[in-house]
Motif scaffolding. Structure first.
Motif, PDB file in Angstrom:
ATOM      1  N   ASP A  50       0.835  -1.202   0.000  1.00 46.08           N
ATOM      2  CA  ASP A  50       0.000   0.000   0.000  1.00 46.08           C
ATOM      3  C   ASP A  50       0.871   1.253   0.000  1.00 46.08           C
ATOM      4  O   ASP A  50       0.611   2.207  -0.735  1.00 46.08           O
ATOM      5  CB  ASP A  50      -0.907  -0.013   1.226  1.00 46.08           C
ATOM      6  CG  ASP A  50      -1.992   1.045   1.157  1.00 46.08           C
ATOM      7  OD1 ASP A  50      -2.706   1.093   0.138  1.00 46.08           O
ATOM      8  OD2 ASP A  50      -2.130   1.831   2.111  1.00 46.08           O
ATOM      9  N   MET A  51       1.937   1.244   0.802  1.00 44.73           N
ATOM     10  CA  MET A  51       2.840   2.385   0.880  1.00 44.73           C
ATOM     11  C   MET A  51       3.497   2.653  -0.471  1.00 44.73           C
ATOM     12  O   MET A  51       3.596   3.805  -0.913  1.00 44.73           O
ATOM     13  CB  MET A  51       3.916   2.124   1.948  1.00 44.73           C
ATOM     14  CG  MET A  51       4.974   3.218   2.094  1.00 44.73           C
ATOM     15  SD  MET A  51       6.370   3.078   0.923  1.00 44.73           S
ATOM     16  CE  MET A  51       7.108   1.523   1.440  1.00 44.73           C
TER      17      MET A  51
ATOM     18  N   ARG B 222      13.266   1.509   2.215  1.00 45.45           N
ATOM     19  CA  ARG B 222      12.196   1.140   3.143  1.00 45.45           C
ATOM     20  C   ARG B 222      12.005  -0.372   3.224  1.00 45.45           C
ATOM     21  O   ARG B 222      11.578  -0.895   4.252  1.00 45.45           O
ATOM     22  CB  ARG B 222      10.880   1.811   2.734  1.00 45.45           C
ATOM     23  CG  ARG B 222      10.818   3.293   3.073  1.00 45.45           C
ATOM     24  CD  ARG B 222       9.548   3.931   2.555  1.00 45.45           C
ATOM     25  NE  ARG B 222       9.458   5.323   2.929  1.00 45.45           N
ATOM     26  CZ  ARG B 222       8.812   5.771   4.000  1.00 45.45           C
ATOM     27  NH1 ARG B 222       8.207   4.916   4.803  1.00 45.45           N
ATOM     28  NH2 ARG B 222       8.770   7.063   4.270  1.00 45.45           N
TER      29      ARG B 222
END
Length: 203
Positions: free
Chosen positions: A157-158, A191
């Motif tokens: 989603d990010m 990330r």
């Protein structure tokens, strides 16, 4: 997988023509009559497969999803989950993603979610499907120890929030934004804790 029926082939031809008309004249100006004219057929034949313009738009969203699925089709030689994920992320932050489907048609379709519950639900299904496909690739890489994420669904989603936000903003500029795309891509790799060298230009 069997051969496509005449009905499936004809429906695809009509939707493709509808997309081409919408790309040239705008979705709001596209019509069954114009699709028939482009295909050099009688409008009644178009209406035999699609009763209304909304039905065509509904099918067009499926057409969008099918084209975007190419992002998730790595080269046949790529079997390693880490390399496959790298290729997917490279595709997401490349011109390939941005040119698979005309932005004008895409955002015109999107605007209709505020007026049609049916189109809104279908558009959500489209985005959920793309996120699920990315989450699957993330999970496979995680299982191999290639990435370090606690929640692959949240990570997926990010990534999409970053991709969609980037292309929405960058579509407003006529400049070459490859340097910015490289920076966004590098942010995703960091990330994910993915060991991969990405060359990103400074801004």
């Amino acid at each position: 997988m069997g051969r496509k029926s005449i009905k499936e082939i004809r429906r695809r031809e009509i939707v493709t023509a509808f997309y081409q008309v919408a790309k040239k004249e705008g979705l709001e100006n596209a019509s069954i009559a114009k699709v028939a004219k482009k295909m050099e057929i009688n409008p009644s034949l178009v209406m035999h497969y699609f009763n209304t313009k909304e039905d065509l738009i509904y099918e067009l969203i499926d057409f969008i999803l099918e084209r975007y699925r190419h992002i998730y089709k790595p080269k046949k030689s790529v079997s390693d989950p880490k390399e496959r994920l790298i290729q997917i992320i490279d595709n997401l932050f490349s011109r390939k993603w941005n040119t698979l489907f005309d932005d004008g048609v895409f955002f015109s379709c999107f605007a209709l979610v505020f007026r049609s519950k049916r189109i809104k639900a279908h558009y959500k299904d489209l985005h959920d499907s793309l996120r699920a496909m990315l989450a699957k690739a993330l999970q496979e890489a995680k299982d191999e120890g290639a990435i370090d994420v606690a929640d692959v669904k949240a990570a997926s989603d990010m990534i999409f929030i970053l991709v969609e936000g980037a292309y929405y903003y960058l579509s407003l500029s006529d400049e070459n934004n490859d340097d910015k795309l490289a920076i966004y891509k590098n942010e995703v790799f960091m990330r994910l804790g993915l060991t991969y060298n990405v060359q990103a230009a400074e801004v």
